[in-house]
Design an enzyme around this catalytic site. Structure first.
Site, mmCIF file in Angstrom:
data_model
loop_
_atom_site.group_PDB
_atom_site.id
_atom_site.type_symbol
_atom_site.label_atom_id
_atom_site.label_comp_id
_atom_site.label_asym_id
_atom_site.label_seq_id
_atom_site.Cartn_x
_atom_site.Cartn_y
_atom_site.Cartn_z
ATOM 1 N N GLY A 174 0.806 -1.358 0.080
ATOM 2 C CA GLY A 174 0.045 0.077 0.065
ATOM 3 C C GLY A 174 0.881 1.130 -0.081
ATOM 4 N N GLY A 262 6.326 -3.545 3.353
ATOM 5 C CA GLY A 262 6.157 -3.967 4.712
ATOM 6 C C GLY A 262 6.732 -5.359 4.945
ATOM 7 N N ASP A 293 1.109 1.802 9.429
ATOM 8 C CA ASP A 293 0.641 1.270 10.739
ATOM 9 C C ASP A 293 1.700 1.142 11.839
ATOM 10 O OD1 ASP A 293 -1.902 0.771 9.234
ATOM 11 O OD2 ASP A 293 -1.966 -1.194 9.167
ATOM 12 N N MET A 336 -6.196 4.256 10.308
ATOM 13 C CA MET A 336 -5.497 3.201 9.629
ATOM 14 C C MET A 336 -4.938 2.262 11.076
ATOM 15 S SD MET A 336 -3.881 4.789 6.729
ATOM 16 C CE MET A 336 -3.809 6.429 7.610
ATOM 17 N N GLY A 337 -4.728 0.992 10.757
ATOM 18 C CA GLY A 337 -4.412 0.242 11.882
ATOM 19 C C GLY A 337 -5.144 -1.328 11.712
ATOM 20 N N GLU A 392 -8.958 0.726 12.134
ATOM 21 C CA GLU A 392 -9.871 -0.035 11.259
ATOM 22 C C GLU A 392 -9.838 -1.522 11.440
ATOM 23 O OE1 GLU A 392 -7.952 -0.378 7.355
ATOM 24 O OE2 GLU A 392 -6.056 -0.317 8.232
ATOM 25 N N TYR A 448 -7.561 6.928 2.934
ATOM 26 C CA TYR A 448 -6.788 7.264 1.612
ATOM 27 C C TYR A 448 -6.421 8.621 1.601
ATOM 28 C CZ TYR A 448 -8.447 2.607 0.789
ATOM 29 O OH TYR A 448 -8.694 1.184 0.706
ATOM 30 N N ILE A 450 -4.891 10.102 3.928
ATOM 31 C CA ILE A 450 -3.887 10.191 4.678
ATOM 32 C C ILE A 450 -2.503 9.486 3.970
ATOM 33 C CG2 ILE A 450 -2.613 9.340 7.141
ATOM 34 C CD1 ILE A 450 -5.202 9.817 8.252
#
Length: 568
Positions: A174, A262, A293, A336-337, A392, A448, A450
């Protein structure tokens, strides 16, 4: 691969063996060490598939066996790629792979930086080969020295001449603030510090290695990309085919691979390195960890996190204005998270306008005494307005139960999440409607927005340091993930950043500060707290290869249990 058979000593021998260990330690407390490293040929043989092999493992290595058995990222075949050594007073170095591990006769060259005019005034610019960084900073006077990682930075000797370097850069997963900054600094760093002029961009993630033309990158072409969000190279999830990727690397003569992504992307980088090593290619693989995250293990934080918190705070400010402007107004912000609630926690602490913060690590319930709905009702009676921040990944079990949905995954293997914000909005509306209480709720989802913004000043500097550390490591022949540990940049083994996930420790003082700020109940029982402590300990225990003694395993276990963020 055929299965292997692991033979453990009988359980009733455990105490006797431990007693013998203690006696040996009394005689020479620091003499015990790990098994000697394998020669390159032996290491390659150990990593190859085997059949009907019996491996007798001492009770020393039993603590590691459970981690290996429980789907650990370090399998028996991975042991050849793991380098752990001991020193005096409980010192442990969790080292990273190097070219000479499998190309022992690789030549070295003077580092071009020694003649660089910009660095001529720097005192001791080159990093000492013995410099390491401790994972655990807070110790007691009788503590063992614990786990260390190799310090990042330029070395006096490098394993690539500038003219021979062909580097490539790829972004995966992402979007995140700072991606373009990392790309820019990798290109400019390679060109300006090491005089490299063959740098290529891989388009659209891992699949771009074998499905797209390479994009030539120069300092001029990337000069102002740090002012834009997203990634100029494009990105995607999935598409990882190790053999095809390494075939392409080999065919094009690439010898430095920079991979930005990630934990899933870093797992892919690890597989690429292992295939490169099996083929005996002189190639360095450098991973730059990226996750908005902030859930990458070991490192202090990931780039883009500061920017995300700053932008999330603006969304919270808007929700607060909306809530204050209506009778019984509620502003609900989803951040987000997926698995970790760091953005929600830090944005809440920065805002001071939030009345309730919900994150994946802290369970909550909706109905009944002490439930979320009762707390919302109480807060509205007191203040006439309320702001709720929810990550989230929070409350996914509650949604799944109410909607009877089955778990699905995206192309990267991540669980597809249901919209907790929308679900909470309907639940809150229904609750107050049943009580004939008028209220207004505004749901804001800035996710989105952010992700797509350029990085702020703090993250731009951090991206620069990460990129330069990656370049110095690749030129020095290391293959690793780069990251900041306790304020120092380090080279971390791939398996350490992919085997666990960094999560908010709800038994830590940082979470207590949040509860004090919002005045929300914890929503959890003492039993839940005990479970959280044990889960946190197990989740942060690094998996280890066999052949490591009891004291090394114990030190790694202790350092991992103290590695979660927020312990300030």
């Amino acid at each position: 691969m055929a299965s292997s058979h692991i033979i453990l000593p009988p359980d009733d021998d455990e105490e006797e063996q431990r007693r013998r260990e203690d006696e040996e330690e009394d005689e020479d407390p620091w003499a015990r060490s790990v098994l000697p490293p394998l020669a390159p040929e032996q290491a390659m043989k150990a990593a190859a598939p085997f059949s009907a092999t019996c491996v007798r493992i001492s009770r020393d290595s039993y603590p590691n066996l459970r981690a290996l058995r429980d789907a650990s990222s370090v399998s028996l075949s991975d042991a050849a790629y793991v380098k752990i050594s001991e020193g005096d007073f409980g010192y442990i170095l969790d080292d990273v792979p190097h070219l000479i591990d499998y190309v022992p006769d690789a030549p070295t060259y003077p580092n071009p930086l020694q003649d660089h005019p910009a660095y001529s005034t720097v005192r001791q610019y080159f990093v000492n080969e013995d410099d390491t960084v401790p994972q655990k900073m807070v110790v007691q006077k009788n503590s063992r020295r614990g786990v260390h990682f190799r310090r990042a930075g330029p070395r006096q000797r490098v394993y690539f001449e500038s003219d021979e370097v062909k580097a490539c850069i790829v972004t995966c997963g992402g979007l995140c603030p700072g991606l373009n900054t990392v790309i820019r600094e990798l290109v400019c760093g390679l060109s300006h510090m090491y005089n490299v002029n063959k740098i290529y961009g891989i388009q659209n993630g891992y699949k771009g290695f074998y499905s797209s033309n390479y994009l030539t990158l120069t300092p001029k072409s990337v000069d102002d990309i740090h002012k834009r969000g997203g990634t100029i190279l494009g990105t995607s999830r999935g598409g990882h085919d190790t053999k095809k990727i390494v075939d392409n690397i080999q065919d094009r003569g690439i010898n430095q691979v920079y991979i930005i992504g990630g934990d899933g992307t870093q797992k892919g980088a690890y597989e690429i390195y292992k295939e490169i090593r099996k083929r005996g290619l002189k190639v360095s693989v450098a991973g730059v960890p990226k996750t908005i995250d902030n859930d990458i293990a070991i490192i202090d934080k990931s780039f883009g996190f500061d920017t995300a918190v700053e932008e999330a705070q603006r969304a919270i400010d808007s929700a607060h204005v909306e809530a204050c402007s209506a009778e019984n107004g509620i502003g609900l912000v989803k951040l987000m998270g997926r698995y970790s609630g760091f953005i929600a926690m830090y944005a809440t602490l920065a805002s001071r306008d939030v009345d309730c913060c919900l994150i994946p690590e802290s369970p909550f319930y909706m109905d009944g005494e002490g439930g979320l709905l009762q707390y919302i009702e109480k807060r509205l009676k007191e203040n006439k307005h309320m702001v709720i921040v929810v990550a989230e990944g929070a409350g996914q079990d509650l949604i799944a139960k109410s909607l009877s949905t089955s778990e699905q995954q995206d192309a990267s293997g991540n669980k597809l999440l249901l919209d907790i914000g929308l679900w909470l909005t309907h639940k809150i509306k229904d609750y107050f409607k049943s009580k004939n209480v008028e209220m207004t709720i505004k749901y804001i989802d800035p996710t989105y927005m952010i992700r797509a913004i350029p990085s702020n000043a703090s993250d731009n500097v951090y991206c620069t340091l990460l990129s330069h550390s990656a370049i110095h490591g690749a030129m020095a022949g290391y293959s690793s993930t780069v990251g900041m540990v306790n304020g120092r940049h380090t080279y971390i083994p791939f398996y350490r950043v992919t085997s666990t996930r960094n999560k908010v420790n709800i038994t830590d003082r940082m979470w207590a500060r949040l509860l004090s700020s919002t005045n929300q109940p914890s929503f959890i029982s003492p039993k839940d707290i005990d479970v959280a402590k044990e889960t946190d300990r197990i989740a942060n225990k690094p998996p280890l290869p066999t052949g490591i003694n009891y004291h090394v395993a114990n030190s790694l276990d202790q350092s991992a249990s103290s590695s979660t963020n927020g312990g300030i």
